[in-house]
Design an enzyme around this catalytic site. Structure first.
Site, short mmCIF file in Angstrom:
data_model
loop_
_atom_site.label_atom_id
_atom_site.label_comp_id
_atom_site.label_asym_id
_atom_site.label_seq_id
_atom_site.Cartn_x
_atom_site.Cartn_y
_atom_site.Cartn_z
N GLU A 125 4.68 -1.66 -5.46
CA GLU A 125 4.51 -2.57 -4.33
C GLU A 125 3.22 -3.38 -4.43
OE1 GLU A 125 6.16 -0.32 -0.91
OE2 GLU A 125 4.60 -1.37 0.21
N ARG A 172 8.18 6.20 0.65
CA ARG A 172 7.23 5.56 -0.26
C ARG A 172 7.94 5.27 -1.58
NH1 ARG A 172 4.62 4.52 3.54
NH2 ARG A 172 2.45 5.03 4.04
N HIS A 199 8.60 -3.67 3.21
CA HIS A 199 7.83 -2.60 3.85
C HIS A 199 7.58 -2.90 5.35
CE1 HIS A 199 4.92 0.92 2.88
NE2 HIS A 199 5.42 1.04 4.11
#
Ligand code: NAP
Length: 324
Positions: A272, A243, A290
């Site tokens: 993000e 993450r 991602h």
């Protein structure tokens, strides 16, 4: 006749097999069908009166959303193994079960971590970008020299869980030395792969490349910042498929600009989908949007697991993979 109590709302377009299985459940289903994920106001409205929500990692599942759903809500099935987007305590207070998708994406995510590690260490994307400029070149002994991964380079795995172990399996097959943190680092399975359990400080000091596989929690937010970059081997590589906020992205940019780190390969970003622009101008950064679990079969299995969790709980049964 369907009632609001039997409705499941999905905040995105589920992969085909999962959508079919949900449709066959006999429950009323509403869905936001764009791949981009549902805008907040629309999600709050559609959640009202639902018994189950199937959510994306980009959906903030907090007290506001849980309260918008109301007392009918029994389950939030997150379409991801990470559930840092879910306020589990707020859900538990309201008697709502939270589920995730562990296990079905280990291999796909480990494949991407390994792909990024090999790309970064052998400068594949950088060399590809160079060739596309049309610049003149010829074979040279030192053209795009990189790290010899298979000559016993040391990989540090932060968080040797399901995905970390799958990465260790791959790295062992490439002949890498492996050091790791996390309780499973001392397990017989890890020992069989030649993994050496170390402290986080030892991992920073010894690794030629580090791959991050711990969850995002309050304890791991900015686990990597200026002090950790300073403690890493000069020229070491960093791969993050976990993450974004586990890494202090501005500090990473500084460590790369200073030449302190040799490079970074990133699947996830602190803010993000925003990516710190400076990262994208550095030659020794590989960045992808991602896509860790983005295998076709993997995404179908994630969808099926999310649907089975939601349908089971709405039907009064046990969740297959509850969190917490
Ligand atoms: P997992 O099996 O629970 O493994 C996580 C590991 O992290 C555990 O071994 C745990 O160690 C360790 N850990 C926890 N806190 C830590 C800390 N403070 N410092 C170091 N290690 C720590 O989870 P998983 O299924 O492998 O997934 C890991 C993460 O990958 C997910 O949470 C998700 O955020 C991310 N992910 C990303 C993608 C993507 O698309 N890029 C796809 C899938 C997953 P202990 O055993 O000691 O608790």
């Amino acid at each position: 006749m369907d009632t609001p109590e039997t409705r499941i709302h999905v905040s995105f377009a589920l992969p085909g097999p999962a959508a079919d299985e949900l449709a066959a459940s006999g429950l009323l289903v509403t869905a936001y069908t764009e791949q981009t994920g549902q805008p907040r106001e629309s999600l709050l409205a559609d959640a009202a009166g639902a018994s189950g929500l199937i959510t994306l990692l980009s959906d903030r599942v907090d007290a506001e959303l849980l309260d918008a759903a109301g007392a009918s809500l029994k389950v939030v099935a997150n379409f991801a193994v990470g559930y840092d987007n879910v306020d589990v305590a707020a859900a538990t207070e309201r008697g709502v079960i939270v589920t995730n998708t562990p296990g079905v994406l280990d291999e796909a995510t480990a494949d991407l971590a390994m792909a990024l590690l090999l790309d970064l260490s052998r400068r594949v994307s950088e060399a590809d970008r160079f060739l596309r400029t049309g610049a003149e070149w010829r074979w040279e002994p030192d053209l795009f020299l990189g790290l010899d991964v298979s000559a016993g380079a040391t990989l540090g795995i932060v968080g040797l869980g399901r995905i970390g172990m799958a990465v260790a399996t791959r790295a062992a097959a490439f002949g890498m030395r492996i050091v790791a943190t996390g309780s499973r680092a001392s397990s017989p399975e890890a020992a069989a792969l030649g993994v050496r359990p170390v402290s986080f400080e030892e991992l920073l000091a010894e690794s030629d490349a580090i791959s991050i596989h711990c969850p995002l929690t309050p304890a791991t937010r900015h686990l990597f910042g200026p002090a950790q970059f300073a403690a890493m081997k000069p020229g070491a590589l960093l791969v993050n498929t976990a993450r974004g906020p586990i890494v202090d992205e501005l500090a990473l940019l500084e460590a790369l600009e200073d030449g302190r780190l040799g490079g970074a390969a990133l699947d996830v970003f602190e803010w993000e989908p925003h990516v710190t622009p400076g990262l994208l101008t550095l030659p020794n950064v590989v960045a992808v949007p991602h896509i860790g679990s983005a295998g076709g079969a993997t995404r179908a299995n994630m969808g099926l697991l999310a649907v089975r969790n939601a349908v089971a709980v709405v039907g009064g049964g046990q969740a297959l993979t509850p969190v917490g």
